[in-house]
Design a protein around this motif. Sequence first.
Motif, PDB file in Angstrom:
ATOM      1  N   GLY A 180       2.671   2.709 -30.710  1.00  0.00           N
ATOM      2  CA  GLY A 180       1.787   4.029 -31.830  1.00  0.00           C
ATOM      3  C   GLY A 180       0.610   3.840 -31.741  1.00  0.00           C
ATOM      4  O   GLY A 180      -0.205   4.197 -33.003  1.00  0.00           O
ATOM      5  N   ARG A 181      -0.513   2.898 -30.615  1.00  0.00           N
ATOM      6  CA  ARG A 181      -2.041   2.947 -30.559  1.00  0.00           C
ATOM      7  C   ARG A 181      -2.402   4.197 -29.465  1.00  0.00           C
ATOM      8  O   ARG A 181      -1.185   4.635 -28.253  1.00  0.00           O
ATOM      9  CB  ARG A 181      -1.521   1.795 -30.042  1.00  0.00           C
ATOM     10  N   ASP A 182      -3.643   4.130 -29.342  1.00  0.00           N
ATOM     11  CA  ASP A 182      -3.801   5.309 -28.666  1.00  0.00           C
ATOM     12  C   ASP A 182      -4.784   4.491 -27.585  1.00  0.00           C
ATOM     13  O   ASP A 182      -5.602   3.426 -27.935  1.00  0.00           O
ATOM     14  CB  ASP A 182      -5.771   6.158 -29.244  1.00  0.00           C
ATOM     15  N   VAL A 183      -4.591   3.917 -26.764  1.00  0.00           N
ATOM     16  CA  VAL A 183      -4.227   3.004 -25.257  1.00  0.00           C
ATOM     17  C   VAL A 183      -5.648   4.132 -24.475  1.00  0.00           C
ATOM     18  O   VAL A 183      -5.530   4.873 -23.467  1.00  0.00           O
ATOM     19  CB  VAL A 183      -3.754   2.513 -24.801  1.00  0.00           C
ATOM     20  N   ILE A 184      -6.434   2.876 -24.080  1.00  0.00           N
ATOM     21  CA  ILE A 184      -7.345   2.952 -22.876  1.00  0.00           C
ATOM     22  C   ILE A 184      -7.439   2.155 -21.652  1.00  0.00           C
ATOM     23  O   ILE A 184      -7.778   0.857 -22.317  1.00  0.00           O
ATOM     24  CB  ILE A 184      -8.793   3.541 -23.727  1.00  0.00           C
ATOM     25  N   MET A 233       4.774   1.386 -17.631  1.00  0.00           N
ATOM     26  CA  MET A 233       4.714   0.051 -18.936  1.00  0.00           C
ATOM     27  C   MET A 233       4.447   0.476 -20.349  1.00  0.00           C
ATOM     28  O   MET A 233       5.422   0.611 -20.941  1.00  0.00           O
ATOM     29  CB  MET A 233       4.271  -0.973 -19.109  1.00  0.00           C
ATOM     30  N   LEU A 234       3.235   0.895 -20.010  1.00  0.00           N
ATOM     31  CA  LEU A 234       2.695   1.584 -21.358  1.00  0.00           C
ATOM     32  C   LEU A 234       3.658   2.585 -22.531  1.00  0.00           C
ATOM     33  O   LEU A 234       3.713   2.493 -23.417  1.00  0.00           O
ATOM     34  CB  LEU A 234       1.322   2.256 -21.904  1.00  0.00           C
ATOM     35  N   ALA A 235       4.015   3.633 -21.671  1.00  0.00           N
ATOM     36  CA  ALA A 235       4.752   4.418 -21.933  1.00  0.00           C
ATOM     37  C   ALA A 235       6.026   3.979 -22.739  1.00  0.00           C
ATOM     38  O   ALA A 235       6.784   4.003 -24.253  1.00  0.00           O
ATOM     39  CB  ALA A 235       5.091   5.943 -21.343  1.00  0.00           C
ATOM     40  N   GLU A 236       6.926   3.500 -21.997  1.00  0.00           N
ATOM     41  CA  GLU A 236       7.999   2.439 -22.512  1.00  0.00           C
ATOM     42  C   GLU A 236       8.130   2.274 -23.793  1.00  0.00           C
ATOM     43  O   GLU A 236       9.218   1.752 -24.146  1.00  0.00           O
ATOM     44  CB  GLU A 236       8.304   1.672 -20.844  1.00  0.00           C
ATOM     45  N   GLN A 237       6.579   1.248 -23.432  1.00  0.00           N
ATOM     46  CA  GLN A 237       6.107   0.711 -25.180  1.00  0.00           C
ATOM     47  C   GLN A 237       5.746   1.513 -26.324  1.00  0.00           C
ATOM     48  O   GLN A 237       6.148   0.473 -27.183  1.00  0.00           O
ATOM     49  CB  GLN A 237       5.406  -1.025 -24.669  1.00  0.00           C
ATOM     50  N   GLY A 238       5.626   2.804 -25.610  1.00  0.00           N
ATOM     51  CA  GLY A 238       5.242   3.436 -26.936  1.00  0.00           C
ATOM     52  C   GLY A 238       4.249   4.159 -27.664  1.00  0.00           C
ATOM     53  O   GLY A 238       3.862   4.374 -29.009  1.00  0.00           O
ATOM     54  N   THR A 263       0.633  -1.662  -0.563  1.00  0.00           N
ATOM     55  CA  THR A 263       0.147   0.085   0.274  1.00  0.00           C
ATOM     56  C   THR A 263       0.895   0.934  -0.140  1.00  0.00           C
ATOM     57  O   THR A 263       0.155   2.278  -0.593  1.00  0.00           O
ATOM     58  CB  THR A 263      -0.216   0.047   1.140  1.00  0.00           C
ATOM     59  N   SER A 264       2.192   1.278   1.047  1.00  0.00           N
ATOM     60  CA  SER A 264       2.776   2.738   1.306  1.00  0.00           C
ATOM     61  C   SER A 264       3.720   2.497  -0.165  1.00  0.00           C
ATOM     62  O   SER A 264       3.799   3.418  -0.479  1.00  0.00           O
ATOM     63  CB  SER A 264       3.802   2.148   2.193  1.00  0.00           C
ATOM     64  N   SER A 265       4.206   1.059  -0.312  1.00  0.00           N
ATOM     65  CA  SER A 265       5.273   1.100  -1.833  1.00  0.00           C
ATOM     66  C   SER A 265       4.228   1.639  -2.907  1.00  0.00           C
ATOM     67  O   SER A 265       5.353   2.030  -4.016  1.00  0.00           O
ATOM     68  CB  SER A 265       6.863   0.931  -2.051  1.00  0.00           C
ATOM     69  N   GLY A 266       3.792   0.898  -3.495  1.00  0.00           N
ATOM     70  CA  GLY A 266       2.823   0.485  -4.761  1.00  0.00           C
ATOM     71  C   GLY A 266       3.714   0.157  -5.882  1.00  0.00           C
ATOM     72  O   GLY A 266       3.671  -0.263  -7.039  1.00  0.00           O
ATOM     73  N   ARG A 267       4.264  -1.177  -5.516  1.00  0.00           N
ATOM     74  CA  ARG A 267       5.097  -1.715  -5.716  1.00  0.00           C
ATOM     75  C   ARG A 267       4.326  -3.056  -6.528  1.00  0.00           C
ATOM     76  O   ARG A 267       3.557  -3.872  -6.209  1.00  0.00           O
ATOM     77  CB  ARG A 267       6.020  -3.255  -5.062  1.00  0.00           C
ATOM     78  N   VAL A 268       4.508  -3.060  -8.313  1.00  0.00           N
ATOM     79  CA  VAL A 268       3.343  -3.663  -8.917  1.00  0.00           C
ATOM     80  C   VAL A 268       4.152  -4.333  -9.831  1.00  0.00           C
ATOM     81  O   VAL A 268       5.150  -4.305 -10.577  1.00  0.00           O
ATOM     82  CB  VAL A 268       2.358  -2.844 -10.164  1.00  0.00           C
ATOM     83  N   ALA A 269       3.509  -5.640  -9.703  1.00  0.00           N
ATOM     84  CA  ALA A 269       4.428  -6.736 -11.123  1.00  0.00           C
ATOM     85  C   ALA A 269       3.760  -7.502 -12.048  1.00  0.00           C
ATOM     86  O   ALA A 269       1.908  -7.181 -11.922  1.00  0.00           O
ATOM     87  CB  ALA A 269       4.690  -8.365  -9.790  1.00  0.00           C
ATOM     88  N   VAL A 270       3.858  -7.738 -13.648  1.00  0.00           N
ATOM     89  CA  VAL A 270       3.338  -7.702 -14.350  1.00  0.00           C
ATOM     90  C   VAL A 270       2.911  -9.249 -14.871  1.00  0.00           C
ATOM     91  O   VAL A 270       4.458  -9.980 -14.673  1.00  0.00           O
ATOM     92  CB  VAL A 270       4.005  -6.777 -16.152  1.00  0.00           C
ATOM     93  N   GLU A 271       2.250  -9.498 -14.689  1.00  0.00           N
ATOM     94  CA  GLU A 271       2.327 -11.115 -14.759  1.00  0.00           C
ATOM     95  C   GLU A 271       1.540 -11.210 -16.105  1.00  0.00           C
ATOM     96  O   GLU A 271       1.879 -13.137 -16.804  1.00  0.00           O
ATOM     97  CB  GLU A 271       0.900 -11.313 -13.643  1.00  0.00           C
ATOM     98  N   VAL A 272       0.748 -10.964 -16.586  1.00  0.00           N
ATOM     99  CA  VAL A 272       0.280 -11.638 -17.877  1.00  0.00           C
ATOM    100  C   VAL A 272       0.893  -9.776 -18.678  1.00  0.00           C
ATOM    101  O   VAL A 272      -0.336  -8.853 -18.625  1.00  0.00           O
ATOM    102  CB  VAL A 272      -0.559 -11.434 -18.123  1.00  0.00           C
ATOM    103  N   PRO A 273       2.082  -9.204 -20.057  1.00  0.00           N
ATOM    104  CA  PRO A 273       1.931  -8.965 -20.404  1.00  0.00           C
ATOM    105  C   PRO A 273       0.721  -8.070 -21.694  1.00  0.00           C
ATOM    106  O   PRO A 273       0.063  -8.959 -21.818  1.00  0.00           O
ATOM    107  CB  PRO A 273       3.382  -8.559 -21.221  1.00  0.00           C
ATOM    108  N   PRO A 274       0.291  -7.058 -21.563  1.00  0.00           N
ATOM    109  CA  PRO A 274      -0.635  -6.890 -22.302  1.00  0.00           C
ATOM    110  C   PRO A 274      -1.113  -7.946 -23.950  1.00  0.00           C
ATOM    111  O   PRO A 274       0.273  -7.850 -24.392  1.00  0.00           O
ATOM    112  CB  PRO A 274       0.134  -6.178 -23.484  1.00  0.00           C
ATOM    113  N   THR A 275      -1.607  -8.466 -24.172  1.00  0.00           N
ATOM    114  CA  THR A 275      -1.516  -9.601 -24.854  1.00  0.00           C
ATOM    115  C   THR A 275      -2.228  -8.778 -26.564  1.00  0.00           C
ATOM    116  O   THR A 275      -2.152  -9.834 -27.649  1.00  0.00           O
ATOM    117  CB  THR A 275      -2.860 -10.384 -25.499  1.00  0.00           C
ATOM    118  N   ALA A 276      -2.171  -7.842 -26.591  1.00  0.00           N
ATOM    119  CA  ALA A 276      -1.336  -6.985 -27.939  1.00  0.00           C
ATOM    120  C   ALA A 276      -0.757  -5.750 -28.257  1.00  0.00           C
ATOM    121  O   ALA A 276       0.312  -5.555 -27.088  1.00  0.00           O
ATOM    122  CB  ALA A 276      -2.769  -6.257 -28.425  1.00  0.00           C
TER     123      ALA A 276
END
Length: 192
Positions: A98-102, A120-125, A81-94
Amino acid sequence: MEKPITLFDRRFELYIPEPVIHTAISDVAARINRDYAEAVRPLLLVTLSGAIVFAGELFRQLEGPFEIAFVKVSSYGAETTSSGRVAVEVPPTAAVEGRDVIIAEDVVDTGHTIHALHAMLAEQGARSIRVATLLLKPDPYYRQPERPEPLPVDYAALEAEPRFIVGYGMDYDGLGRNLGALYAVCDEERHD
Ligand code: PRP
């Protein structure tokens, strides 16, 4: 007055009835349709598992060449709760480059999940990144001490108090996701 429901050891009272939820989701869909009228292959990125009910209803009302994809992340560690550490279990399936993502969420609470996903999405462009959520809990979201600049929550269908809420995709230890309305834990069990 509706009777409370029980999931395991806890009682929950009706918090937001089903028709209110449907109207709020339709309002969000109408706003997205306006905002993305010119977009090329925008992507609704659904966070598993809780957002599937909201996102399914939302996606069905989106117009134009929207695609849908999924991602799963989880918070971890004793100080989540305080550190907000988040792990990616399943990366985006698409691919998001270059995409507009919601990002579609069931609830934005501390906001750690959407901030991690945004990074993560910003890093992936991704070309642009917005957030749509069924529920926003403004109190915890805007009171995160280490986060002076919260991301905008562009499309919040509904706002809620900082109570433990189930239904419409949200669960209590796996149960309650299939409830058609939103239920909040009864007063004596408030979860602030
Ligand atoms: C819930 C919800 C969001 C996140 C929001 O996921 O679906 O992804 O918590 O909380 P935050 O704003 O404090 O980060 P959860 O980990 O409960 O998984 P689930 O969706 O599978 O129930």
